[in-house]
Design a protein around this motif. Sequence first.
Motif, PDB file in Angstrom:
ATOM      1  N   PRO A  59      32.442  35.150  36.892  1.00 42.08           N
ATOM      2  CA  PRO A  59      32.783  35.927  37.890  1.00 42.08           C
ATOM      3  C   PRO A  59      34.529  34.396  38.358  1.00 42.08           C
ATOM      4  O   PRO A  59      35.490  35.108  37.653  1.00 42.08           O
ATOM      5  CB  PRO A  59      32.555  36.280  39.244  1.00 42.08           C
ATOM      6  N   GLU A  60      33.740  33.334  38.291  1.00 43.92           N
ATOM      7  CA  GLU A  60      35.230  31.895  38.142  1.00 43.92           C
ATOM      8  C   GLU A  60      35.919  32.163  36.595  1.00 43.92           C
ATOM      9  O   GLU A  60      37.253  32.057  37.142  1.00 43.92           O
ATOM     10  CB  GLU A  60      35.041  31.246  38.389  1.00 43.92           C
ATOM     11  N   ALA A  61      35.193  32.376  36.193  1.00 48.49           N
ATOM     12  CA  ALA A  61      36.297  32.886  34.078  1.00 48.49           C
ATOM     13  C   ALA A  61      36.913  33.630  34.559  1.00 48.49           C
ATOM     14  O   ALA A  61      37.884  33.738  33.910  1.00 48.49           O
ATOM     15  CB  ALA A  61      34.436  32.440  33.010  1.00 48.49           C
ATOM     16  N   HIS A  62      35.913  34.905  35.067  1.00 49.46           N
ATOM     17  CA  HIS A  62      36.910  35.984  34.330  1.00 49.46           C
ATOM     18  C   HIS A  62      37.619  36.347  35.358  1.00 49.46           C
ATOM     19  O   HIS A  62      39.625  36.174  34.787  1.00 49.46           O
ATOM     20  CB  HIS A  62      35.967  37.161  35.253  1.00 49.46           C
ATOM     21  N   ALA A  63      38.064  35.786  36.354  1.00 50.16           N
ATOM     22  CA  ALA A  63      39.041  35.336  37.459  1.00 50.16           C
ATOM     23  C   ALA A  63      40.144  34.515  36.687  1.00 50.16           C
ATOM     24  O   ALA A  63      41.315  34.834  36.973  1.00 50.16           O
ATOM     25  CB  ALA A  63      38.297  35.395  38.810  1.00 50.16           C
ATOM     26  N   ALA A  64      40.207  33.502  36.293  1.00 46.97           N
ATOM     27  CA  ALA A  64      40.883  32.430  35.678  1.00 46.97           C
ATOM     28  C   ALA A  64      41.447  33.053  34.724  1.00 46.97           C
ATOM     29  O   ALA A  64      42.663  32.812  35.195  1.00 46.97           O
ATOM     30  CB  ALA A  64      39.674  31.750  35.428  1.00 46.97           C
ATOM     31  N   MET A  65      40.866  34.045  33.617  1.00 45.36           N
ATOM     32  CA  MET A  65      40.892  34.485  32.399  1.00 45.36           C
ATOM     33  C   MET A  65      42.259  35.644  32.621  1.00 45.36           C
ATOM     34  O   MET A  65      42.842  36.030  32.397  1.00 45.36           O
ATOM     35  CB  MET A  65      40.397  35.239  31.898  1.00 45.36           C
ATOM     36  N   VAL A  66      41.773  36.535  34.177  1.00 48.59           N
ATOM     37  CA  VAL A  66      43.379  37.488  34.676  1.00 48.59           C
ATOM     38  C   VAL A  66      44.054  36.918  35.053  1.00 48.59           C
ATOM     39  O   VAL A  66      45.523  37.009  34.212  1.00 48.59           O
ATOM     40  CB  VAL A  66      42.216  38.142  34.916  1.00 48.59           C
TER      41      VAL A  66
END
Length: 198
Positions: free
Chosen positions: A3-10
Amino acid sequence: MRPEAHAAMVEVLERAPGNPSGQHRVAREARRLLDDARDVVADVLGARPGEIVFTSGGTEADNLAITGSVSATGGRPICLATDHHAVLHPVLAAGGETVAVDRLGVVDLDDLARRVGRAGDADGSGDGDRADRGAGPVPCVVSLALANNEVGTMQPVAEVAEVLRRLAPDAVLHLDAVAAVAWTDVARLAAPARLISV
C-alpha cells in the motif's frame, strides 16, 4: 504491491506526471522527486546517489549488470546454476558458465574456485601467475542471488568475495538482491559486491 508503494506512486503521478528530462515546471518537479528517491535508495543501500541507476525492474537491472560487465571487458560471465533467468540467460548467451550448488542451494566454493581460477592455469587450480593466463577469458563478472527467489537460500557473500579476491581480483561481484531487499539488510550483506540489483 505494498500500500505504501501504491500511495507513493499515485502521489507522484498526481504531482508531477511529466518526463523528468524536460525543462517545464512539471518536468522539473518530476526530476526533483526522482532525485529525492535516488537519495533515499542510496541511503538504504549504503551507496552514493550517483551510483544508483533506476531501471524498469529487476530483470532489466540483472541483464544490465551482466551485459554491461561483458561489454566493458570482453571477459567471461559466471553465475550460479540456480540463479534467476534474468541472470542465467544473459550469462549463457555471452558464453559464460554456471557454478554448482549443494543440496540446499548454497554455492559450491570449490567449484567456484576452479571456474574462476582456471583462466590460464593448465591444471585449473588457480595457482598460475596472471602473466601466464591464456587458457581462456578471465571472469569479468560473477553473479549470484543474495537470496534465492524460490527457496530463500542465502549465499555466503563474504566467502565468494574472498575467492574472487584471491583468484580473480578484476572480476566484478554482482548480487541479484531483488528477492532479498525487502527481507534483509542488503547494505550490510552486499557490502563486498560492486554491483547490486534490487
